[in-house]
Design a protein around this motif. Sequence first.
Motif, PDB file in Angstrom:
ATOM      1  N   SER A 116     -34.879   2.933 -81.370  1.00  0.00           N
ATOM      2  CA  SER A 116     -34.462   1.675 -80.530  1.00  0.00           C
ATOM      3  C   SER A 116     -34.195   1.729 -79.164  1.00  0.00           C
ATOM      4  CB  SER A 116     -33.973  -0.099 -81.457  1.00  0.00           C
ATOM      5  OG  SER A 116     -32.567   1.067 -81.523  1.00  0.00           O
ATOM      6  N   PHE A 117     -34.941   0.770 -78.100  1.00  0.00           N
ATOM      7  CA  PHE A 117     -33.949   1.369 -76.664  1.00  0.00           C
ATOM      8  C   PHE A 117     -34.422  -0.283 -76.495  1.00  0.00           C
ATOM      9  CE2 PHE A 117     -35.450   1.684 -72.132  1.00  0.00           C
ATOM     10  CZ  PHE A 117     -33.909   2.489 -71.848  1.00  0.00           C
ATOM     11  N   CYS A 118     -33.736  -0.387 -75.474  1.00  0.00           N
ATOM     12  CA  CYS A 118     -33.648  -1.346 -74.357  1.00  0.00           C
ATOM     13  C   CYS A 118     -32.464  -1.533 -73.233  1.00  0.00           C
ATOM     14  CB  CYS A 118     -33.016  -3.108 -75.334  1.00  0.00           C
ATOM     15  SG  CYS A 118     -31.073  -3.108 -75.909  1.00  0.00           S
ATOM     16  N   TYR A 119     -32.660  -2.627 -72.425  1.00  0.00           N
ATOM     17  CA  TYR A 119     -32.001  -2.195 -70.803  1.00  0.00           C
ATOM     18  C   TYR A 119     -30.923  -3.158 -70.748  1.00  0.00           C
ATOM     19  CZ  TYR A 119     -35.128   1.244 -68.711  1.00  0.00           C
ATOM     20  OH  TYR A 119     -35.723   2.168 -68.607  1.00  0.00           O
ATOM     21  N   VAL A 120     -29.467  -3.164 -70.409  1.00  0.00           N
ATOM     22  CA  VAL A 120     -28.700  -4.327 -70.267  1.00  0.00           C
ATOM     23  C   VAL A 120     -28.634  -4.263 -68.767  1.00  0.00           C
ATOM     24  CG1 VAL A 120     -25.669  -5.198 -70.730  1.00  0.00           C
ATOM     25  CG2 VAL A 120     -27.953  -4.232 -72.831  1.00  0.00           C
ATOM     26  N   ALA A 121     -29.131  -5.635 -68.106  1.00  0.00           N
ATOM     27  CA  ALA A 121     -28.572  -5.840 -66.957  1.00  0.00           C
ATOM     28  C   ALA A 121     -27.589  -6.172 -66.653  1.00  0.00           C
ATOM     29  CB  ALA A 121     -29.630  -5.977 -66.202  1.00  0.00           C
ATOM     30  N   ALA A 427     -37.108   5.045 -73.247  1.00  0.00           N
ATOM     31  CA  ALA A 427     -37.303   5.986 -73.889  1.00  0.00           C
ATOM     32  C   ALA A 427     -38.829   6.040 -74.656  1.00  0.00           C
ATOM     33  CB  ALA A 427     -36.276   6.871 -74.689  1.00  0.00           C
ATOM     34  N   CYS A 428     -39.160   6.530 -74.678  1.00  0.00           N
ATOM     35  CA  CYS A 428     -40.486   6.524 -75.178  1.00  0.00           C
ATOM     36  C   CYS A 428     -40.907   7.687 -76.837  1.00  0.00           C
ATOM     37  CB  CYS A 428     -42.155   7.410 -73.670  1.00  0.00           C
ATOM     38  SG  CYS A 428     -41.456   6.424 -72.625  1.00  0.00           S
ATOM     39  N   LYS A 429     -41.789   7.004 -76.809  1.00  0.00           N
ATOM     40  CA  LYS A 429     -42.209   7.772 -78.049  1.00  0.00           C
ATOM     41  C   LYS A 429     -43.830   8.253 -78.524  1.00  0.00           C
ATOM     42  CE  LYS A 429     -42.071   7.036 -83.135  1.00  0.00           C
ATOM     43  NZ  LYS A 429     -41.315   6.177 -84.335  1.00  0.00           N
ATOM     44  N   GLU A 430     -43.916   8.926 -78.789  1.00  0.00           N
ATOM     45  CA  GLU A 430     -45.532   9.219 -78.993  1.00  0.00           C
ATOM     46  C   GLU A 430     -46.052   8.683 -80.223  1.00  0.00           C
ATOM     47  OE1 GLU A 430     -46.523  13.617 -78.753  1.00  0.00           O
ATOM     48  OE2 GLU A 430     -45.407  13.440 -77.073  1.00  0.00           O
ATOM     49  N   ASP A 431     -47.245   8.243 -79.102  1.00  0.00           N
ATOM     50  CA  ASP A 431     -48.109   7.677 -80.570  1.00  0.00           C
ATOM     51  C   ASP A 431     -48.621   8.342 -82.420  1.00  0.00           C
ATOM     52  OD1 ASP A 431     -47.771   5.152 -79.462  1.00  0.00           O
ATOM     53  OD2 ASP A 431     -49.673   5.257 -78.009  1.00  0.00           O
ATOM     54  N   ASP A 432     -48.769   9.258 -81.610  1.00  0.00           N
ATOM     55  CA  ASP A 432     -49.606  10.108 -82.811  1.00  0.00           C
ATOM     56  C   ASP A 432     -48.383  11.122 -83.095  1.00  0.00           C
ATOM     57  OD1 ASP A 432     -49.369  11.615 -80.489  1.00  0.00           O
ATOM     58  OD2 ASP A 432     -50.913  13.210 -81.119  1.00  0.00           O
ATOM     59  N   ARG A 507     -46.033   5.209 -75.948  1.00  0.00           N
ATOM     60  CA  ARG A 507     -45.116   3.649 -75.150  1.00  0.00           C
ATOM     61  C   ARG A 507     -43.238   4.205 -76.079  1.00  0.00           C
ATOM     62  NH1 ARG A 507     -43.456   2.327 -80.966  1.00  0.00           N
ATOM     63  NH2 ARG A 507     -44.363   4.646 -82.840  1.00  0.00           N
ATOM     64  N   ALA A 508     -42.935   2.184 -75.477  1.00  0.00           N
ATOM     65  CA  ALA A 508     -41.764   2.594 -75.274  1.00  0.00           C
ATOM     66  C   ALA A 508     -41.210   2.043 -76.306  1.00  0.00           C
ATOM     67  CB  ALA A 508     -41.232   1.802 -73.839  1.00  0.00           C
ATOM     68  N   LEU A 509     -40.141   2.283 -76.762  1.00  0.00           N
ATOM     69  CA  LEU A 509     -39.613   2.510 -78.293  1.00  0.00           C
ATOM     70  C   LEU A 509     -39.181   0.790 -78.214  1.00  0.00           C
ATOM     71  CD1 LEU A 509     -36.682   5.415 -78.591  1.00  0.00           C
ATOM     72  CD2 LEU A 509     -38.912   4.947 -79.261  1.00  0.00           C
ATOM     73  N   ALA A 510     -39.110   0.318 -79.387  1.00  0.00           N
ATOM     74  CA  ALA A 510     -38.621  -1.528 -79.631  1.00  0.00           C
ATOM     75  C   ALA A 510     -37.470  -1.873 -79.191  1.00  0.00           C
ATOM     76  CB  ALA A 510     -39.157  -1.667 -81.398  1.00  0.00           C
ATOM     77  N   PRO A 511     -37.108  -2.828 -79.030  1.00  0.00           N
ATOM     78  CA  PRO A 511     -36.108  -3.066 -78.438  1.00  0.00           C
ATOM     79  C   PRO A 511     -35.244  -3.589 -80.587  1.00  0.00           C
ATOM     80  CG  PRO A 511     -37.126  -5.164 -78.477  1.00  0.00           C
ATOM     81  CD  PRO A 511     -37.707  -3.728 -78.558  1.00  0.00           C
ATOM     82  N   PRO A 512     -33.801  -3.247 -80.408  1.00  0.00           N
ATOM     83  CA  PRO A 512     -33.115  -3.323 -81.305  1.00  0.00           C
ATOM     84  C   PRO A 512     -33.443  -5.256 -81.998  1.00  0.00           C
ATOM     85  CG  PRO A 512     -31.537  -3.685 -80.207  1.00  0.00           C
ATOM     86  CD  PRO A 512     -32.677  -2.577 -79.554  1.00  0.00           C
TER      87      PRO A 512
END
Length: 668
Positions: A116-121, A427-432, A507-512
Amino acid sequence: MRAAAAEEGIEFAEAAPPTQDTLWLDENGFVTSLDNIFGHHKYTTHAHKLFQLLDGFSSGKVWWRQLINRLVAVGAKKTSTRAESWTPLSEQDIQRLEHCKRETLVKLVCVEREESFCYVAVSRGGRVGVYSGDMRLLHSYEMFYHRSGFHGRVKNRWITDAIYLPDVQFLMMSASDRSLTVYDAETLIHTPLYCITGLPNIPTCLAYTPSSPSCDTSELAFGTERGDVTLVRFLQPKVQLLHTKTPDAINYYFWMELPSPPHSSYCSITRWRRVHSRSVKRVAYSRAGLVLVTCSHDATASLRIRHVPGKMDDYTFKVIRGVTCFHIVSALHLVATGGCSGSVRLWQPCGRAPYATLTAPTSPPILDVAIIAAHELVLAYCNNCTVHIWDLYEECLLQTIKIKFPFLGVLGKKVEFGPYCIHPGPACKEDDEEELVIDEPLVLSRRGSSVYQGSTGGLMLQLDSQNDWDKKGLEDEPEYKRFNRWSVWVSCCDAVCRLRLAPPAGRALAPPAHELRARRPSAWDLHDEPTTSTSSTTPRLKPSLAPTPQLLSPSTAEFPLTDLDTLLENAGLQGILEKDFVLMQGLKNDLNRKLAEMEANKQVMNNAVSAGAPYLALKTFDPMKVEPVDEMMDEYKRVMRLFPDASITGTPTGSEMTTPRHSKTQRL
């Protein structure tokens, strides 16, 4: 002239004899040297032609510098610089953060985990927003509301810095009211845990080094407005960061309480006074927490690199107008600094002077600087919303980008910047991308990486791998990983702009998730209770081994390839584990079995008590079966037949009580 001087009594010193330059070769020596270098006489003709080309005045001598200059000139014609092949970047996705309510963004904190990945602004007024990798607002709250209960703009205090603690998944924020606030950032909904108030000075910047397999402690460092640096070492971060009085509400502590029990068993405090003569602008850890780097506008100690254990002297760099920002990459032995002078200086951590100075056509003050080692770039962000991009090794200016934020030029709008203006992309994760899942063999210890079962059935100890920083490469450098992204964000006021450095890697990692399943601390994990019976119908899982023998762990390599059922079947002993030999011999009780069960229960109790959770050793029972509702209703009706209808009255109310004061017959 000499005669006239001699008449006056003046004598001149004898002229120095001309120096003889012996570092030259004639044609035969030049050809012989090249033949010796190549080891054969294949290029003898070419060597004669090269000598004639270098000896333009036919002096019969050729110097080494002439050969070097000629080779450099030929190589320069065939080599193109990166500036010639550079593809210009363009600004993309200018977006205003709606949760800020026009407050300046302080920092865009990256909360990154494996899946997972997210920003805290965090805004200057304490407004916190949780965003996904593509900058979608997921949740927002106000930090100062959790402490004061007041919704709205706060004018007498502001946020100075915020960091993420990856090993405990906490978020820490420092404020101008001399406080530190810790939130649980495990989900999208952050929960306040601790608030430390009454610090001696205002904390201006934060840095954190997490715990590792070789070190169970973690450390927090923060600089102050007085130029001091304070270190807080957490002794049990995996258990508790600080002493917790109640888990249901925020725990408030004064700074002076931390050195005394019960907090002394969880943290220790060290204070370095007068590290800089002015306020500390930034602080960062390097080399896995062994080195601490700080910067300030102090002209005598603009940048200081200090060995945390104190076994080495400090390295102090001096810049006339001080240092506002820096970025260090230890694997490259490189420190980039920026300040009010408008130029970026590249230093070696052990040097006293910069070995390179990167300048731009204009020299506005630099607010932030970043080393993108994966793309071999150096980025600098100026206070006129301009981004300068240099090549890391050629040290040439590749591009200057003027970011056109929508509020620039608006009458009455004050352009403000936070202490951090360059932020890494998502942070990204490849689709394949396919994850290689290797089933680990069953071991008899909670620490499977340390204790494993040998081929003879005994337990063997494997030493923990030491986290030696010197054996790490560039890919293991935390700062290399943090900026190894296809884009970066730059901020101004309450807006951010994305700069695309390379094509998207996926694609970017999904948030928690919003919530997690209930779980208990890992320190409470106990051994599984031994089973008293084994069924042949229950399948046993066979351990799967990695395909490459070099990648096998000791526990996997020592595990047998066949299970117990196969061995018994090959030996002709099927069903032997299901036989009760005690009953076959006519005995009523199995004493050995009872002793084994008592020993197993004793071991489980000892583990539970040592883990601080003795209630986990209590034996659980299944709940009693509830009788059907129809049978209970029949029983109720049978009991109610025993009472006549006249004797059943309602419960008297307070106004119908028969006390003399409330009785109706006593009233006139």
